[in-house]
Design an enzyme around this catalytic site. Structure first.
Site, mmCIF file in Angstrom:
data_model
loop_
_atom_site.group_PDB
_atom_site.id
_atom_site.type_symbol
_atom_site.label_atom_id
_atom_site.label_comp_id
_atom_site.label_asym_id
_atom_site.label_seq_id
_atom_site.Cartn_x
_atom_site.Cartn_y
_atom_site.Cartn_z
ATOM 1 N N GLU A 154 0.853 -1.194 0.000
ATOM 2 C CA GLU A 154 0.000 0.000 0.000
ATOM 3 C C GLU A 154 0.882 1.234 0.000
ATOM 4 O OE1 GLU A 154 -2.770 -0.215 3.231
ATOM 5 O OE2 GLU A 154 -3.824 -1.926 2.359
ATOM 6 N N HIS A 209 -6.057 7.708 -28.740
ATOM 7 C CA HIS A 209 -6.159 6.588 -29.676
ATOM 8 C C HIS A 209 -7.338 6.769 -30.641
ATOM 9 C CE1 HIS A 209 -5.824 2.607 -31.174
ATOM 10 N NE2 HIS A 209 -7.000 2.267 -30.728
ATOM 11 N N LYS A 230 -4.562 -3.984 -41.298
ATOM 12 C CA LYS A 230 -3.922 -4.795 -40.238
ATOM 13 C C LYS A 230 -4.976 -5.644 -39.554
ATOM 14 C CE LYS A 230 -3.100 -3.087 -35.890
ATOM 15 N NZ LYS A 230 -2.531 -2.140 -34.908
ATOM 16 N N ARG A 244 -5.527 -8.060 -36.000
ATOM 17 C CA ARG A 244 -4.896 -8.451 -34.738
ATOM 18 C C ARG A 244 -5.729 -9.577 -34.133
ATOM 19 N NH1 ARG A 244 -1.407 -6.066 -30.893
ATOM 20 N NH2 ARG A 244 -1.439 -3.955 -31.750
HETATM 21 C C1 R5P Z 1 -3.604 0.420 -32.471
HETATM 22 O O1 R5P Z 1 -4.610 0.578 -33.119
HETATM 23 C C2 R5P Z 1 -2.627 1.505 -32.172
HETATM 24 O O2 R5P Z 1 -2.846 2.638 -32.968
HETATM 25 C C3 R5P Z 1 -1.216 1.016 -32.348
HETATM 26 O O3 R5P Z 1 -1.009 0.697 -33.703
HETATM 27 C C4 R5P Z 1 -0.975 -0.222 -31.521
HETATM 28 O O4 R5P Z 1 -1.483 -0.047 -30.244
HETATM 29 C C5 R5P Z 1 0.487 -0.557 -31.433
HETATM 30 O O5 R5P Z 1 0.624 -1.711 -30.655
HETATM 31 P P1 R5P Z 1 1.848 -2.692 -30.862
HETATM 32 O O6 R5P Z 1 3.097 -1.854 -30.886
HETATM 33 O O7 R5P Z 1 1.780 -3.589 -29.656
HETATM 34 O O8 R5P Z 1 1.622 -3.443 -32.117
#
Ligand code: R5P
Length: 306
Positions: free
Chosen positions: A36, A127, A192, A194
């Site tokens: 803490e 973001h 992209k 993920r």
């Molecule tokens: C995702 O949409 C963000 O704009 C970045 O592209 C992403 O968070 C980058 O993460 P990493 O470096 O882990 O691929």
């Protein structure tokens, strides 16, 4: 007006305080054996407008608690307003539900900050553009793009031999704005994917600007809000090189650099990685291709603005 700093990026706070010619105040922090922590505000803050520099960077959970305690201490000690300067705000990527049952982590963090008494927040390159709407307090949303644009002009990139690139579709709005700032340098976008369970990234295809069939040796400037594990950027550069890109430069606001991102970036075919000091990059995470641009002047100007 008083400037305070948490422990996540004291270097940035020092630069801001120096520009404003104000002393930097750092609360006392004591960690008990059970983990803490106790925060204590030293000195008088009664009736003061306090600017607290506390980006929510890794270890993010620790800094959310620390920041909340500092804000609570400031308010209990009589500060009239607490402006949180959090150029990088962790948990931004969980700003909505991706799969049933998930928490909207960012909204929970915002609620905590507002509940402890943050009166206003200043941040850089969120973001998503929807994030300011999630706050009930005033939000100053700044961008490192003008700073990046100035650096690019200084480096004399030619419009004919350069293509801007967004490493994913989420960055399309950002790359369009950047292109405008750079007198309409053409831009491309990478598609992209993920894997939501593992976090693995796949750069699947490239959408080129009108009239271009391939990059034909043009230099590329990849712009993103953040690098975390580095997968997005490295896959993007590999795809661009496979499409006959010339030199590859990266401009990213938030260098979160988790896992072995610095090694991946250094060993990639990227020429140079430009970042800001929104996140403190410790010595062990610095690498030869890295160049840090400071946002301290932009923040100081904003604090001075009426
Ligand atoms: C995702 O949409 C963000 O704009 C970045 O592209 C992403 O968070 C980058 O993460 P990493 O470096 O882990 O691929």
């Amino acid at each position: 007006m008083m400037i305070f700093s948490g422990n996540s990026n004291q270097k940035l706070a020092e630069k801001i305080a120096r520009i404003l010619n104000l002393p930097l105040n750092v609360p006392e922090k004591f960690i008990f054996p059970d983990g803490e922590e106790r925060i204590r505000i030293l000195g008088k803050v009664v009736g003061e407008d306090v600017f607290l520099v506390a980006p929510l960077t890794p270890p993010v959970n620790e800094y959310i608690i620390e920041t909340s305690f500092i804000v609570d201490g400031l308010k209990r000690s009589g500060a009239s307003k607490v402006h949180l300067i959090s150029p990088y705000l962790g948990y931004q990527r969980q700003d909505h539900i991706f799969r049933d049952g998930e928490a909207v982590s960012l909204e929970a963090v915002i609620k905590m900050l507002e509940a402890v008494g943050v009166d206003a927040i200043m941040a850089f390159d969120f973001h998503s553009i929807k994030i300011p709407e999630m706050f009930r307090i005033p939000v100053t949303h700044l961008s490192a793009m003008p700073l990046f644009a100035k650096t690019i002009f200084d480096l004399h990139f030619s419009k004919e031999n350069t293509v801007l690139v967004s490493p994913d579709m989420g960055g399309i709005r950002r790359i369009k704005q950047f292109s405008k700032l750079l007198r309409d340098i053409p831009y491309a976008t990478i598609l992209k994917e993920r894997d939501l369970a593992t976090g693995s990234v796949f750069a699947t295809s490239l959408e080129l600007p009108n009239g271009l069939k391939e990059l034909e040796g043009r230099d590329v400037i990849i712009l993103d809000d953040m690098i975390s594990g580095g997968g997005t950027m490295v896959k993007a550069v590999e795809l661009l090189k496979a499409n006959n890109a010339g030199k590859a430069y990266v401009f990213v606001t938030h260098a979160v650099f988790s896992q072995n991102a610095p090694v991946l970036l250094q060993e990639s075919p990227i020429e140079k990685v430009f970042i800001t000091d929104s996140v403190l990059v410790t010595k062990d995470k610095q690498f030869p291709k890295l160049e840090v641009l400071t946002i301290s002047n932009i923040i100081a100007e904003e604090i001075k603005a009426p």
